[in-house]
Design a protein around this motif. Structure first.
Motif, PDB file in Angstrom:
ATOM      1  N   UNK A 187       1.022 -10.459  -8.255  1.00 27.36           N
ATOM      2  CA  UNK A 187      -0.188 -11.152  -8.712  1.00 27.36           C
ATOM      3  C   UNK A 187      -1.261 -11.332  -7.645  1.00 27.36           C
ATOM      4  N   UNK A 188      -0.905 -11.265  -6.346  1.00 25.44           N
ATOM      5  CA  UNK A 188      -1.883 -11.518  -5.287  1.00 25.44           C
ATOM      6  C   UNK A 188      -2.252 -10.247  -4.540  1.00 25.44           C
ATOM      7  N   UNK A 189      -2.472  -9.187  -5.262  1.00 27.61           N
ATOM      8  CA  UNK A 189      -2.842  -7.912  -4.661  1.00 27.61           C
ATOM      9  C   UNK A 189      -4.227  -7.975  -4.030  1.00 27.61           C
ATOM     10  N   UNK A 190      -4.465  -7.198  -2.975  1.00 22.36           N
ATOM     11  CA  UNK A 190      -5.837  -7.050  -2.464  1.00 22.36           C
ATOM     12  C   UNK A 190      -6.742  -6.474  -3.556  1.00 22.36           C
ATOM     13  N   UNK A 191      -8.013  -6.826  -3.496  1.00 22.94           N
ATOM     14  CA  UNK A 191      -8.943  -6.443  -4.562  1.00 22.94           C
ATOM     15  C   UNK A 191      -9.011  -4.931  -4.750  1.00 22.94           C
ATOM     16  N   UNK A 192      -8.930  -4.162  -3.644  1.00 22.01           N
ATOM     17  CA  UNK A 192      -9.036  -2.711  -3.804  1.00 22.01           C
ATOM     18  C   UNK A 192      -7.827  -2.122  -4.523  1.00 22.01           C
ATOM     19  N   UNK A 193      -6.645  -2.741  -4.347  1.00 19.20           N
ATOM     20  CA  UNK A 193      -5.475  -2.261  -5.077  1.00 19.20           C
ATOM     21  C   UNK A 193      -5.561  -2.642  -6.551  1.00 19.20           C
ATOM     22  N   UNK A 194      -6.100  -3.820  -6.847  1.00 24.28           N
ATOM     23  CA  UNK A 194      -6.316  -4.197  -8.247  1.00 24.28           C
ATOM     24  C   UNK A 194      -7.219  -3.174  -8.917  1.00 24.28           C
ATOM     25  N   UNK A 195      -8.303  -2.808  -8.235  1.00 25.07           N
ATOM     26  CA  UNK A 195      -9.234  -1.821  -8.790  1.00 25.07           C
ATOM     27  C   UNK A 195      -8.555  -0.472  -8.966  1.00 25.07           C
ATOM     28  N   UNK A 196      -7.726  -0.080  -8.000  1.00 25.05           N
ATOM     29  CA  UNK A 196      -7.041   1.213  -8.103  1.00 25.05           C
ATOM     30  C   UNK A 196      -6.083   1.227  -9.288  1.00 25.05           C
ATOM     31  N   UNK A 197      -5.330   0.152  -9.441  1.00 23.65           N
ATOM     32  CA  UNK A 197      -4.361   0.113 -10.542  1.00 23.65           C
ATOM     33  C   UNK A 197      -5.061   0.022 -11.900  1.00 23.65           C
ATOM     34  N   UNK A 198      -6.232  -0.611 -11.948  1.00 24.67           N
ATOM     35  CA  UNK A 198      -6.966  -0.687 -13.209  1.00 24.67           C
ATOM     36  C   UNK A 198      -7.399   0.699 -13.685  1.00 24.67           C
ATOM     37  N   UNK A 199      -7.583   1.618 -12.762  1.00 21.02           N
ATOM     38  CA  UNK A 199      -7.984   2.984 -13.101  1.00 21.02           C
ATOM     39  C   UNK A 199      -6.783   3.923 -13.236  1.00 21.02           C
ATOM     40  N   UNK A 200      -5.589   3.433 -12.964  1.00 20.88           N
ATOM     41  CA  UNK A 200      -4.402   4.289 -12.966  1.00 20.88           C
ATOM     42  C   UNK A 200      -4.185   4.879 -14.361  1.00 20.88           C
ATOM     43  N   UNK A 201      -3.854   6.162 -14.449  1.00 22.29           N
ATOM     44  CA  UNK A 201      -3.662   6.781 -15.767  1.00 22.29           C
ATOM     45  C   UNK A 201      -2.362   6.398 -16.461  1.00 22.29           C
ATOM     46  N   UNK A 202      -1.422   5.811 -15.723  1.00 20.90           N
ATOM     47  CA  UNK A 202      -0.121   5.480 -16.311  1.00 20.90           C
ATOM     48  C   UNK A 202      -0.185   4.155 -17.071  1.00 20.90           C
ATOM     49  N   UNK A 203       0.291   4.161 -18.312  1.00 22.50           N
ATOM     50  CA  UNK A 203       0.237   2.950 -19.141  1.00 22.50           C
ATOM     51  C   UNK A 203       1.135   1.849 -18.579  1.00 22.50           C
ATOM     52  N   UNK A 204       2.253   2.236 -17.952  1.00 25.32           N
ATOM     53  CA  UNK A 204       3.132   1.235 -17.361  1.00 25.32           C
ATOM     54  C   UNK A 204       2.486   0.522 -16.198  1.00 25.32           C
ATOM     55  N   UNK A 205       1.748   1.241 -15.372  1.00 23.85           N
ATOM     56  CA  UNK A 205       1.009   0.623 -14.272  1.00 23.85           C
ATOM     57  C   UNK A 205      -0.053  -0.316 -14.840  1.00 23.85           C
TER      58      UNK A 205
ATOM     59  N   UNK B 226       0.834  -1.211   0.000  1.00 24.05           N
ATOM     60  CA  UNK B 226       0.000   0.000   0.000  1.00 24.05           C
ATOM     61  C   UNK B 226       0.868   1.259   0.000  1.00 24.05           C
ATOM     62  N   UNK B 227       2.012   1.186   0.631  1.00 23.48           N
ATOM     63  CA  UNK B 227       2.934   2.324   0.594  1.00 23.48           C
ATOM     64  C   UNK B 227       3.403   2.576  -0.839  1.00 23.48           C
ATOM     65  N   UNK B 228       3.779   1.510  -1.535  1.00 20.12           N
ATOM     66  CA  UNK B 228       4.198   1.661  -2.927  1.00 20.12           C
ATOM     67  C   UNK B 228       3.044   2.144  -3.800  1.00 20.12           C
ATOM     68  N   UNK B 229       1.856   1.587  -3.573  1.00 17.09           N
ATOM     69  CA  UNK B 229       0.703   1.947  -4.396  1.00 17.09           C
ATOM     70  C   UNK B 229       0.309   3.407  -4.219  1.00 17.09           C
ATOM     71  N   UNK B 230       0.609   3.983  -3.067  1.00 16.53           N
ATOM     72  CA  UNK B 230       0.246   5.372  -2.801  1.00 16.53           C
ATOM     73  C   UNK B 230       1.271   6.377  -3.273  1.00 16.53           C
ATOM     74  N   UNK B 231       2.336   5.917  -3.909  1.00 13.81           N
ATOM     75  CA  UNK B 231       3.380   6.831  -4.361  1.00 13.81           C
ATOM     76  C   UNK B 231       2.876   7.731  -5.482  1.00 13.81           C
ATOM     77  N   UNK B 232       3.362   8.946  -5.481  1.00 12.14           N
ATOM     78  CA  UNK B 232       3.023   9.866  -6.560  1.00 12.14           C
ATOM     79  C   UNK B 232       3.769   9.518  -7.844  1.00 12.14           C
ATOM     80  N   UNK B 233       4.814   8.728  -7.734  1.00  8.70           N
ATOM     81  CA  UNK B 233       5.637   8.366  -8.898  1.00  8.70           C
ATOM     82  C   UNK B 233       5.102   7.094  -9.552  1.00  8.70           C
ATOM     83  N   UNK B 234       4.798   7.163 -10.827  1.00  8.39           N
ATOM     84  CA  UNK B 234       4.264   5.999 -11.536  1.00  8.39           C
ATOM     85  C   UNK B 234       5.266   4.847 -11.538  1.00  8.39           C
ATOM     86  N   UNK B 235       6.569   5.161 -11.600  1.00  5.37           N
ATOM     87  CA  UNK B 235       7.577   4.103 -11.622  1.00  5.37           C
ATOM     88  C   UNK B 235       7.510   3.253 -10.360  1.00  5.37           C
TER      89      UNK B 235
END
Length: 461
Positions: A327-345, A309-318
Motif C-alpha cells: 500500500x505504501x509504494x513510491x508514486x512512480x511505482x504506483x503509476x507504473x503498475x496502473x499502466x501494467x497490462x496484466x489484470x492481476x497486477x 523495485x527489483x520485484x516491479x522490474x520482473x518480466x513475470x506478472x506473478x
C-alpha cells in the motif's frame, strides 16, 4: 426491512427527525449501528440503552455518552460492558462472580485481567466450565494451579499467562500419567496435554520430548524458539501438516531449501511464500510455481524500496503482483503498475491509496477484475462510479451502492437488490433521497418541526 434500517442507521446524511425516529424504534440489530454514530446526544444514548441489549453499551461507554453509573445494578449483561471502563465500580467484579447464572460467570472469566480475589472465586465455582474458562483466560492463582481436574489442567496448559514452573509440572504429569481416578477424564490421553503444551509459546521448549508423537510435533512446528536440530528433524517429518507449518515458520527459514526440494506439493510452496523471512529470490520462484494468494505477503510487507523495485522490474506478472499489493509504494511505482497490462497486477494495485482519479480510470479497462476495488477507492470519481454500475459484479455493487456520486434512482434500485449487503450499503448512501429514507425508516414523510424529544429520565436505572 431490518438490513435497510441498519444501513440507514449508519447514513451520515440522516435528517435529525429520522434519527430521532430510528432511535425511538431501535432494536438489537439497528441499535449498534446507531450507537456508533458521532452525532448522537446523551438523550439518544439513554433511549438506546433502555431499548437495546448490551451490544449498544460498549460504543456508548467508549464515546462517553453513557457512564458506568448509568448501568442498572440488576443487569449483569450490561454490567459486563463496564468492567474495563476506568470509572467502573469494583463491586461489579464480585457481583458478577457470584451471579446465579453460570453463563454470566463464565463470560466474566474471559474478561482480562480480573483481580486475583475474583479469579479465586471463579476457581472455586461449582460449574466446571466456569473454572476451566478462568484457567484458560486469567493469570493462574495458587488455587487454580492446584486444581488437578483434567479439563482445568488442559486449560492451564493452553494459557499463555501460566508461569513456566506450572507448565513444567503439567508436562511432568502428562509424561508420568500420574492421574487420580477422580481427575482422569474418560477418553483423554497425555498426548492431548503434551500437544496443548507444545502449542503454548510460554511453554519452555526444553521440556518438550525429543521423541514427540505426531500431534505434538505438529504443534511444535509453529514454535519459533526451538533448537536448529529440532527444526532439521521436523523438516524431514513424515506428517504433511508438520512440514506445512514449518514452511511458514520464520525461525526455520534456513531449512526451506531442503524442505522444498523434498516436498513438491503446492500447499508447502504456498506456506513457504507466506514465511516472513523467505529470501526474496526464493519468493519470486515460488510465485512462478504456484498461486500465493492475492493478499500482501509478509516478506513484501517489510521489503526495502530497492527490493520493491527489483520485484516491479520482473518480466513475470506473478512477481510484479507481489509488489503491486504493497500500500505504501513510491508514486512512480504506483503509476507504473496502473499502466501494467496484466489484470492481476491491476487488481493488486487498485486498492492503493495513492491512485489518482485518472489512474483509476486507466485501471477500469480491466473490467470486472478490478471493479470492486475501484468502486471502494476513496478517489473514485462519480462519473467512473456510474460507468462501472452496468454489469458490475455483486462484490463491486456492495461498494458502488455507497458511492454518493450515483444517480438517486440507481441508489433506490440498489435498495431492492437480492444481495442483502448491497441493499444495506445503498441505505447508508448519503445521496439517498430523504423521502426514501423516511419510507425505509417506516416513519412516513419527515417533518422537521415534529422531532421527538428525548429525556435522560427514560434511561433504565
Amino acid at each position: 426491512m431490518t438490513p435497510l434500517r441498519r444501513g440507514l442507521a449508519a447514513n451520515p446524511a440522516l435528517p435529525a427527525p429520522l434519527l430521532d425516529h430510528l432511535v425511538a424504534t431501535a432494536d438489537d440489530e439497528v441499535g449498534p449501528a446507531l450507537a456508533a454514530r458521532g452525532d448522537l446526544t446523551r438523550d439518544h444514548a439513554g433511549v438506546l440503552a433502555a431499548r437495546c441489549g448490551a451490544g449498544v453499551w460498549y460504543p456508548l461507554l467508549d464515546s462517553g455518552l453513557l457512564t458506568p453509573a448509568d448501568v442498572p445494578s440488576g443487569d449483569p449483561w450490561r454490567g459486563l460492558a463496564v468492567l474495563e471502563h476506568p470509572d467502573a465500580d469494583p463491586a461489579w467484579f464480585d457481583r458478577l462472580a457470584r451471579d446465579p447464572d453460570p453463563v454470566i460467570r463464565a463470560e466474566l472469566s474471559t474478561r482480562c485481567p480480573l483481580p486475583e480475589p475474583v479469579v479465586d472465586l471463579l476457581a472455586a465455582d461449582p460449574d466446571l466450565d466456569v473454572v476451566t474458562s478462568a484457567a484458560r483466560c486469567q493469570r493462574p492463582t495458587a488455587r487454580l494451579a492446584a486444581d488437578h481436574r483434567w479439563d482445568v489442567r488442559l486449560a492451564l496448559a493452553a494459557n499463555e499467562q501460566s508461569p513456566a514452573d506450572l507448565l513444567r509440572r503439567i508436562a511432568g504429569e502428562a509424561e508420568s500419567c500420574r492421574w487420580s481416578p477422580v481427575a482422569w477424564k474418560p477418553g483423554a490421553a497425555p498426548i492431548d496435554l503434551l500437544a496443548t503444551l507444545a502449542g503454548n509459546p510460554a511453554t519452555p521448549p526444553e521440556i518438550l520430548p525429543a521423541d514427540a508423537p505426531e500431534l505434538v510435533r505438529w504443534r511444535m512446528a509453529s514454535r519459533t524458539d526451538l533448537a536448529g536440530d529440532v527444526y532439521a528433524r521436523l523438516a524431514e517429518d513424515a506428517l504433511p501438516g508438520v512440514r506445512w507449518d514449518l514452511a511458514s515458520n520464520p525461525a526455520a527459514v534456513a531449512f526451506l531449501p531442503p524442505l522444498l526440494a523434498r516436498d513438491r506439493s503446492r500447499e508447502i510452496r504456498q506456506a513457504a511464500a507466506r514465511n516472513p523471512r523467505v529470501p526474496l529470490g526464493l519468493l519470486a520462484e515460488l510465485a512462478l510455481e504456484t498461486k500465493v494468494g492475492r493478499a500482501l505477503v509478509p516478506r513484501v510487507a517489510t521489503a526495502t524500496e530497492a527490493e520493491l523495485r527489483t520485484l516491479a522490474g520482473s518480466a513475470a506478472a506473478q512477481v510484479r503482483r507481489l509488489a503491486a499489493a504493497r500500500p505504501d509504494l513510491p508514486a512512480d511505482l504506483v503509476a507504473r503498475f496502473a499502466e501494467d497490462p496484466d489484470a492481476g497486477v491491476a487488481r493488486a494495485v487498485a486498492a492503493n491509496p495513492g491512485l489518482s482519479p485518472a489512474q483509476l480510470r486507466t485501471l477500469a479497462r480491466h473490467g470486472a477484475t478490478v471493479a470492486a476495488r475501484i468502486a471502494a477507492h476513496p478517489h473514485c470519481p462519480a462519473g467512473l462510479a456510474r460507468a462501472l454500475l452496468p454489469g458490475a459484479p455483486v462484490r463491486a455493487l456492495r461498494a458502488l451502492a455507497r458511492h454518493p456520486g450515483l444517480p438517486a434512482e440507481s441508489i433506490v434500485d440498489l435498495l431492492g437488490h437480492s444481495d442483502e449487503r448491497v441493499g444495506t450499503a445503498a441505505a447508508a448512501n448519503p445521496a439517498l433521497p430523504v423521502a426514501v429514507m423516511s419510507t425505509v425508516a417506516g416513519a412516513g414523510r419527515p417533518d422537521p418541526g415534529s422531532a421527538q424529544k428525548y429525556s435522560t429520565e427514560s434511561v433504565q436505572r
